[in-house]
Design a protein around this motif. Structure first.
Motif, PDB file in Angstrom:
ATOM      1  N   GLU A 348     -31.290 -94.989   6.089  1.00 15.98           N
ATOM      2  CA  GLU A 348     -32.302 -94.676   7.115  1.00 15.98           C
ATOM      3  C   GLU A 348     -32.902 -95.949   7.699  1.00 15.98           C
ATOM      4  O   GLU A 348     -33.090 -96.079   8.907  1.00 15.98           O
ATOM      5  CB  GLU A 348     -33.434 -93.832   6.511  1.00 15.98           C
ATOM      6  CG  GLU A 348     -33.046 -92.387   6.268  1.00 15.98           C
ATOM      7  CD  GLU A 348     -34.087 -91.660   5.430  1.00 15.98           C
ATOM      8  OE1 GLU A 348     -35.270 -92.070   5.419  1.00 15.98           O
ATOM      9  OE2 GLU A 348     -33.701 -90.685   4.751  1.00 15.98           O
ATOM     10  N   GLU A 351     -30.400 -97.682   9.968  1.00 17.61           N
ATOM     11  CA  GLU A 351     -30.259 -96.965  11.238  1.00 17.61           C
ATOM     12  C   GLU A 351     -31.454 -97.259  12.149  1.00 17.61           C
ATOM     13  O   GLU A 351     -31.299 -97.531  13.336  1.00 17.61           O
ATOM     14  CB  GLU A 351     -30.151 -95.453  10.970  1.00 17.61           C
ATOM     15  CG  GLU A 351     -29.787 -94.683  12.217  1.00 17.61           C
ATOM     16  CD  GLU A 351     -29.399 -93.229  11.907  1.00 17.61           C
ATOM     17  OE1 GLU A 351     -29.886 -92.676  10.892  1.00 17.61           O
ATOM     18  OE2 GLU A 351     -28.609 -92.672  12.683  1.00 17.61           O
ATOM     19  N   GLU A 352     -32.644 -97.249  11.553  1.00 19.99           N
ATOM     20  CA  GLU A 352     -33.842 -97.518  12.356  1.00 19.99           C
ATOM     21  C   GLU A 352     -33.805 -98.940  12.932  1.00 19.99           C
ATOM     22  O   GLU A 352     -34.079 -99.147  14.110  1.00 19.99           O
ATOM     23  CB  GLU A 352     -35.103 -97.324  11.494  1.00 19.99           C
ATOM     24  CG  GLU A 352     -36.361 -97.601  12.280  1.00 19.99           C
ATOM     25  CD  GLU A 352     -37.631 -97.195  11.553  1.00 19.99           C
ATOM     26  OE1 GLU A 352     -37.598 -96.259  10.728  1.00 19.99           O
ATOM     27  OE2 GLU A 352     -38.677 -97.834  11.827  1.00 19.99           O
ATOM     28  N   CYS A 353     -33.438 -99.913  12.100  1.00 17.55           N
ATOM     29  CA  CYS A 353     -33.409-101.305  12.584  1.00 17.55           C
ATOM     30  C   CYS A 353     -32.358-101.501  13.672  1.00 17.55           C
ATOM     31  O   CYS A 353     -32.591-102.227  14.640  1.00 17.55           O
ATOM     32  CB  CYS A 353     -33.151-102.269  11.433  1.00 17.55           C
ATOM     33  SG  CYS A 353     -34.576-102.423  10.357  1.00 17.55           S
ATOM     34  N   SER A 355     -31.600 -99.519  15.861  1.00 15.91           N
ATOM     35  CA  SER A 355     -32.142 -99.004  17.109  1.00 15.91           C
ATOM     36  C   SER A 355     -33.324 -99.872  17.597  1.00 15.91           C
ATOM     37  O   SER A 355     -33.397-100.235  18.769  1.00 15.91           O
ATOM     38  CB  SER A 355     -32.539 -97.543  16.875  1.00 15.91           C
ATOM     39  OG  SER A 355     -33.500 -97.141  17.777  1.00 15.91           O
TER      40      SER A 355
END
Ligand code: NAD
Ligand code: MG
Length: 390
Positions: A348, A351-353, A355
């Motif tokens: 998670e 994935e956040e980084c 983006s």
């Protein structure tokens, strides 16, 4: 006679490299070593090998080692910090540097070693992930060899010998599948750090053990293979092979497949890298085919083990995307080891980084930009997850 330095001499690869030296009939000479803060292990190595130069990343540990050497080994020079690592990587006397530090901290010393025309026995895959293009170009320009220590890449390197790149159809990168092979997302929700650290086939450092459990290790290896062998991502296929006997394969354009097999023992690829192009005596247990049982193969589960998918995506984007992937992963793994996050949060966070830092994907690919962006990614993660500022 070969003179070498080991960056990260106290770790899993470092320790096995020492064993390769012990088995070298005095043909490999240990000149320089580094570690982060493992003072006792470094003292032991000094006692056995008496290298001329030592560097400790951690200031305090370097003071302890300096005092120890002043008293017992006055001829040994002691350095500290990243400059100390660079010093050990560029020593006049050495031919080859074994890069076995963990994480992208290995980047600066590896680049410095290449500029000083030292061959690299490369275990530190994070360096190639973040700066593969820079490293390979520099190596070419300085006419130095990058010899893979990672078992899969050593296997590919060996399977490629005598053939031309243009004849390759694809690289078949094998993966053991790690401790959670076959598990569902639901089953992974509450796994513990201890379970994640328990690799079925290899005994390795903590960071790479967690990477093997998330399959990020395989993802990093896909990017490593892309740069080492100049192979398109679409032509690198990961095959889960739980027995870890086939260490990787190359499929040629005529559909012939050449593989390298061996016991799962890192001393084999280390010894090969340090003696290339020669092969030295038997250091690992030979494969006993009658006792092996079946060799099996599966497709990786990219839905459950998202990290492998993210690595393919970052690799294909190119530029600084792998820097974001790697920085986020290093930091997330550190948080997991401190039990600040759960296993599935690693993916998670990555994935956040990927983006959040999207606008940095195509910043100019320079050493400074890589280091700067890596720092930004880590700070972002620390503020949000470690310090709990949400
Ligand atoms: P490890 O954790 O066992 O050892 C790491 C070494 O690096 C230690 O000597 C430690 O003192 C040093 N170190 C750690 N943090 C540091 C820092 N901030 N600054 C300076 N030095 C630091 O790790 P390992 O399992 O030996 O892995 C080393 C590298 O080799 C990794 O990049 C890993 O992916 C790669 N690799 C390991 C294996 C394996 O079997 N262990 C196999 C293939 C590739
Ligand atoms: Mg490997």
């Amino acid at each position: 006679m070969k003179n070498i330095s080991i960056l990260g001499a106290t770790g899993s690869i470092g320790t096995q490299t020492l064993d390769v030296i012990r088995n070298s009939d005095g043909k490999i000479n240990l000149i320089g070593i580094t570690a982060n803060s493992s003072v006792d292990k470094i003292k032991e190595i000094i006692g056995e090998f008496e290298p001329k130069y030592v560097a400790m990343m951690d200031e305090n540990s370097s003071k302890i080692i300096e005092e120890f050497c002043n008293k017992e080994y006055p001829n040994i020079q002691v350095f500290s910090g990243i400059d100390g690592l660079v010093k050990i990587a560029t020593l006049e006397e050495i031919d080859t540097v074994v890069t076995s530090v963990v994480g992208m901290i290995g980047l600066k010393p590896t680049i410095a070693a290449i500029e000083a025309k030292k061959d690299i026995a490369l275990a530190n895959k994070e360096t190639l992930v973040v700066a593969g293009e820079l490293v390979m170009n520099k190596a070419k320009k300085n006419n130095v060899k990058i010899l893979p220590v990672d078992s899969e890449h050593s296997a590919i390197f060996q399977s490629l010998s005598g053939y031309k790149n243009k004849d390759i159809n694809k690289i078949l990168l094998t993966a053991s599948g790690g401790p959670f092979r076959g598990k569902t997302i639901e089953e992974l929700k509450d796994v513990t750090v201890k379970e994640a650290l328990k690799h079925p086939k290899w005994n390795m450092g903590q960071k790479i053990s967690i990477d093997s459990a998330t399959l990020m290790n395989k993802g990093l290896e896909v990017i490593e293979a892309h740069f080492l062998f100049d192979c398109d991502y679409d032509n690198i296929e990961v095959i889960v092979h739980p027995q870890s006997i086939i260490h990787s394969m190359v499929e040629y354009k005529d559909a012939s497949v050449i593989a390298q097999l061996g016991s799962p023992d890192m001393r084999l690829p280390i010894q090969y890298a340090l003696n290339y192009p020669e092969r030295k005596g038997m250091i690992a247990k030979p494969v006993n085919f009658y006792e092996l049982g079946a060799l099996t193969f599966e497709k990786p589960d990219l839905e459950t083990f998202k990290c492998l998918r993210f690595a393919y995506e970052a690799g294909k984007i190119g530029g600084l995307a792998p820097t974001i992937l790697n920085g986020a992963n290093e930091e997330a793994v550190a948080l997991l080891l401190k039990e600040k996050i759960k296993f599935l949060q690693i993916a998670e966070i990555i994935e956040e980084c990927m983006s959040v830092f999207k606008e940095n994907y195509y910043d100019e690919l320079t050493l400074d930009n890589i280091i700067e962006l890596d720092k930004k990614v880590r700070e972002y993660i620390r503020t949000k997850w470690e310090l709990g500022v949400k």
